[in-house]
Design a protein around this motif. Structure first.
Motif, PDB file in Angstrom:
ATOM      1  N   GLU A 193       0.794  -1.233   0.000  1.00 33.22           N
ATOM      2  CA  GLU A 193       0.000   0.000   0.000  1.00 33.22           C
ATOM      3  C   GLU A 193       0.822   1.277   0.000  1.00 33.22           C
ATOM      4  N   THR A 194       2.092   1.175   0.362  1.00 31.57           N
ATOM      5  CA  THR A 194       2.879   2.400   0.593  1.00 31.57           C
ATOM      6  C   THR A 194       4.325   2.258   0.111  1.00 31.57           C
ATOM      7  N   ILE A 195       4.869   3.388  -0.347  1.00 30.00           N
ATOM      8  CA  ILE A 195       6.320   3.435  -0.598  1.00 30.00           C
ATOM      9  C   ILE A 195       6.932   4.175   0.586  1.00 30.00           C
ATOM     10  N   PHE A 196       7.893   3.546   1.258  1.00 29.76           N
ATOM     11  CA  PHE A 196       8.583   4.204   2.366  1.00 29.76           C
ATOM     12  C   PHE A 196       9.936   4.689   1.872  1.00 29.76           C
ATOM     13  N   ILE A 197      10.232   5.954   2.147  1.00 28.68           N
ATOM     14  CA  ILE A 197      11.585   6.392   1.795  1.00 28.68           C
ATOM     15  C   ILE A 197      12.327   6.838   3.059  1.00 28.68           C
ATOM     16  N   TYR A 198      13.614   6.471   3.102  1.00 25.91           N
ATOM     17  CA  TYR A 198      14.398   6.677   4.326  1.00 25.91           C
ATOM     18  C   TYR A 198      15.641   7.503   4.069  1.00 25.91           C
ATOM     19  N   GLU A 199      15.813   8.457   4.964  1.00 23.15           N
ATOM     20  CA  GLU A 199      17.061   9.214   4.999  1.00 23.15           C
ATOM     21  C   GLU A 199      17.754   8.750   6.281  1.00 23.15           C
ATOM     22  N   VAL A 200      18.939   8.135   6.126  1.00 24.21           N
ATOM     23  CA  VAL A 200      19.625   7.577   7.305  1.00 24.21           C
ATOM     24  C   VAL A 200      20.700   8.559   7.767  1.00 24.21           C
ATOM     25  N   LYS A 201      20.627   8.953   9.025  1.00 25.02           N
ATOM     26  CA  LYS A 201      21.625   9.881   9.574  1.00 25.02           C
ATOM     27  C   LYS A 201      22.407   9.209  10.688  1.00 25.02           C
TER      28      LYS A 201
ATOM     29  N   GLU B 235       5.499   7.455   2.334  1.00 23.29           N
ATOM     30  CA  GLU B 235       5.789   7.874   3.717  1.00 23.29           C
ATOM     31  C   GLU B 235       7.288   8.082   3.850  1.00 23.29           C
ATOM     32  N   CYS B 236       7.675   9.201   4.449  1.00 24.17           N
ATOM     33  CA  CYS B 236       9.110   9.491   4.565  1.00 24.17           C
ATOM     34  C   CYS B 236       9.547   9.375   6.021  1.00 24.17           C
ATOM     35  N   LYS B 237      10.749   8.887   6.201  1.00 29.13           N
ATOM     36  CA  LYS B 237      11.282   8.776   7.573  1.00 29.13           C
ATOM     37  C   LYS B 237      12.746   9.187   7.596  1.00 29.13           C
ATOM     38  N   VAL B 238      13.087  10.001   8.583  1.00 30.19           N
ATOM     39  CA  VAL B 238      14.508  10.259   8.859  1.00 30.19           C
ATOM     40  C   VAL B 238      14.857   9.336  10.007  1.00 30.19           C
ATOM     41  N   ILE B 239      15.850   8.491   9.802  1.00 37.26           N
ATOM     42  CA  ILE B 239      16.237   7.569  10.868  1.00 37.26           C
ATOM     43  C   ILE B 239      17.576   7.992  11.456  1.00 37.26           C
ATOM     44  N   PHE B 240      17.577   8.350  12.721  1.00 35.30           N
ATOM     45  CA  PHE B 240      18.841   8.634  13.408  1.00 35.30           C
ATOM     46  C   PHE B 240      19.329   7.297  13.953  1.00 35.30           C
ATOM     47  N   ILE B 241      20.302   6.745  13.267  1.00 33.49           N
ATOM     48  CA  ILE B 241      20.658   5.340  13.485  1.00 33.49           C
ATOM     49  C   ILE B 241      21.651   5.128  14.625  1.00 33.49           C
ATOM     50  N   ASN B 242      22.418   6.184  14.951  1.00 35.36           N
ATOM     51  CA  ASN B 242      23.497   6.010  15.933  1.00 35.36           C
ATOM     52  C   ASN B 242      22.948   6.063  17.361  1.00 35.36           C
ATOM     53  N   GLU B 243      23.222   5.019  18.116  1.00 31.49           N
ATOM     54  CA  GLU B 243      22.603   4.962  19.453  1.00 31.49           C
ATOM     55  C   GLU B 243      23.141   6.016  20.421  1.00 31.49           C
ATOM     56  N   SER B 244      24.257   6.668  20.041  1.00 28.17           N
ATOM     57  CA  SER B 244      24.774   7.709  20.944  1.00 28.17           C
ATOM     58  C   SER B 244      24.169   9.083  20.612  1.00 28.17           C
ATOM     59  N   PHE B 245      23.241   9.123  19.658  1.00 27.93           N
ATOM     60  CA  PHE B 245      22.655  10.409  19.242  1.00 27.93           C
ATOM     61  C   PHE B 245      21.574  10.872  20.217  1.00 27.93           C
ATOM     62  N   THR B 246      21.679  12.135  20.632  1.00 30.26           N
ATOM     63  CA  THR B 246      20.623  12.734  21.454  1.00 30.26           C
ATOM     64  C   THR B 246      20.248  14.067  20.836  1.00 30.26           C
ATOM     65  N   LEU B 247      18.955  14.305  20.724  1.00 25.97           N
ATOM     66  CA  LEU B 247      18.483  15.588  20.213  1.00 25.97           C
ATOM     67  C   LEU B 247      17.681  16.275  21.320  1.00 25.97           C
ATOM     68  N   TYR B 248      18.247  17.378  21.851  1.00 21.21           N
ATOM     69  CA  TYR B 248      17.517  18.135  22.868  1.00 21.21           C
ATOM     70  C   TYR B 248      16.422  18.947  22.183  1.00 21.21           C
ATOM     71  N   GLN B 249      15.345  19.157  22.911  1.00 17.17           N
ATOM     72  CA  GLN B 249      14.177  19.899  22.393  1.00 17.17           C
ATOM     73  C   GLN B 249      13.658  19.261  21.106  1.00 17.17           C
ATOM     74  N   ALA B 250      13.708  17.925  21.086  1.00 15.49           N
ATOM     75  CA  ALA B 250      13.330  17.201  19.873  1.00 15.49           C
ATOM     76  C   ALA B 250      11.856  17.409  19.544  1.00 15.49           C
ATOM     77  N   PRO B 251      11.547  17.608  18.270  1.00 20.94           N
ATOM     78  CA  PRO B 251      10.143  17.779  17.906  1.00 20.94           C
ATOM     79  C   PRO B 251       9.402  16.442  17.977  1.00 20.94           C
ATOM     80  N   ILE B 252       8.126  16.471  18.364  1.00 22.32           N
ATOM     81  CA  ILE B 252       7.331  15.239  18.324  1.00 22.32           C
ATOM     82  C   ILE B 252       6.803  15.155  16.899  1.00 22.32           C
ATOM     83  N   ASN B 253       7.439  14.283  16.141  1.00 24.93           N
ATOM     84  CA  ASN B 253       7.150  14.259  14.709  1.00 24.93           C
ATOM     85  C   ASN B 253       7.313  12.821  14.255  1.00 24.93           C
ATOM     86  N   ASP B 254       6.261  12.230  13.710  1.00 21.81           N
ATOM     87  CA  ASP B 254       6.390  10.807  13.393  1.00 21.81           C
ATOM     88  C   ASP B 254       7.201  10.542  12.124  1.00 21.81           C
TER      89      ASP B 254
END
Ligand SMILES: [Zn+2]
Length: 320
Positions: free
Chosen positions: A81-89, A138-157
């Motif tokens: 039903e959907t094409i998912f596109i991913y930007e991996v950071k 559906e687009c997704k940005v994936i922050f893949i590195n487990e040491s990544f922290t984003l302060y004041q992160a937006p609630i965004n699916d």
């Protein structure tokens, strides 16, 4: 199902080798580190994607063009039903988000991956619509590195944070999906529309044989602090040991990668490896592991002659 495998960017091993053997400019170094980091992140993404058991088609590293604009997609997954596109950071460490912008902790703004992804999605949508494909996207940005922290992160699916990755793939796997001929046609079309990747390659550093440091680089820590000891090559930094034969083969392949138009002769490989004392040994290894450029009886005869009575001959080798 992986429909298009991911390949290491061709400039990455070249830059890696140059980084070991010469002083790269700070710009080239920066590019090399970011390429390496990006590649590691994509491989990490693949380790999650390969666990997917739902009926889907996975296409990695797409380079496409729409409205005369080239764009890249790290990964694209076609489900029923959907094409998912991913930007991996693969960002590591702490960042913060403010007024729709991303900053590192030194206050330096970094390219907003959400904007990047929106642009990619709109170009892809337009391209696919021209081809008669109108599946929802559906687009997704994936922050893949487990040491990544984003302060004041937006609630965004659209954003998947490191702690959400497993859950996300689990949910994706649970989507009922059955791919059809139409989905495979779409995947084929995307492959057909691939651009040559040289279009986006930045200027690579220029280099010449004479300016590169010779020696065999360590397979583990990549330093040139490797010396020959009997049938082995040993790294004085990390103590890694490798059979001379395999180390010479690696070095010879590295030479060919950096100088694809040069003939790979015993003399040049002997000079390139520099730490292997016996030229005869290099010749034996090349003869065993590579293919003589002149694969004729004469060459074989000459080789036999050489091994028996040291008649000098110059043979060039290519990969088998
Ligand atoms: Zn080492």
């Amino acid at each position: 199902m992986i429909y298009k495998h991911r390949h290491q960017p061709s400039e990455l091993p070249i830059l890696g080798s140059l980084h070991t053997r010469m002083n790269l400019s700070s710009e080239n170094k920066k590019y090399y580190y970011s390429l390496k980091k990006g590649w590691k992140g994509e491989l990490l993404f693949d380790s999650f994607a390969k666990e997917l058991t739902c009926d889907c088609l996975i296409l990695n590293n797409l380079l496409l063009s729409s409205n005369n604009t080239a764009f890249q997609i790290d990964s694209l997954i076609i489900t029923a039903e959907t094409i998912f596109i991913y930007e991996v950071k693969n960002f590591a460490g702490d960042y913060y988000y403010e007024s729709e912008k991303f900053y590192n902790m030194r206050g330096m703004e970094i390219l907003n991956p959400l904007h990047q992804l929106n642009r990619t999605a709109s170009l892809l949508r337009s391209m696919l619509s021209k081809q008669g494909f109108n599946l929802p996207m559906e687009c997704k940005v994936i922050f893949i590195n487990e040491s990544f922290t984003l302060y004041q992160a937006p609630i965004n699916d659209t954003v998947i944070y490191p702690t959400q990755i497993r859950k996300y793939f689990h949910k994706l796997n649970a989507i009922p999906s059955k791919s059809t001929k139409r989905h495979r046609l779409l995947a084929e079309k995307l492959l057909e529309l691939q651009l040559d990747d040289f279009l986006i390659k930045p200027n690579m550093p220029s280099y010449q044989y004479v300016q590169l440091q010779k020696g065999i680089s360590c397979a583990k820590c990549h330093s040139l602090s490797v010396h020959e000891n009997g049938r082995k090559c040993i790294c004085t930094i990390c103590k890694h040991e490798e059979l001379t034969e395999s180390a010479v083969v690696r070095a010879a392949k590295e030479f060919k990668l950096l100088f694809p138009n040069e003939k790979m002769t015993t003399g040049i490989v002997h000079d390139w490896c520099s730490i292997v004392e016996s030229k005869r040994r290099i010749k034996y290894i090349l003869y065993k592991k590579f293919q003589c450029r002149w694969k004729d009886t004469l060459a074989l005869l000459r080789m036999k002659q050489y091994l028996t009575n040291s008649t000098p001959v110059r043979l060039a080798y290519i990969e088998k």
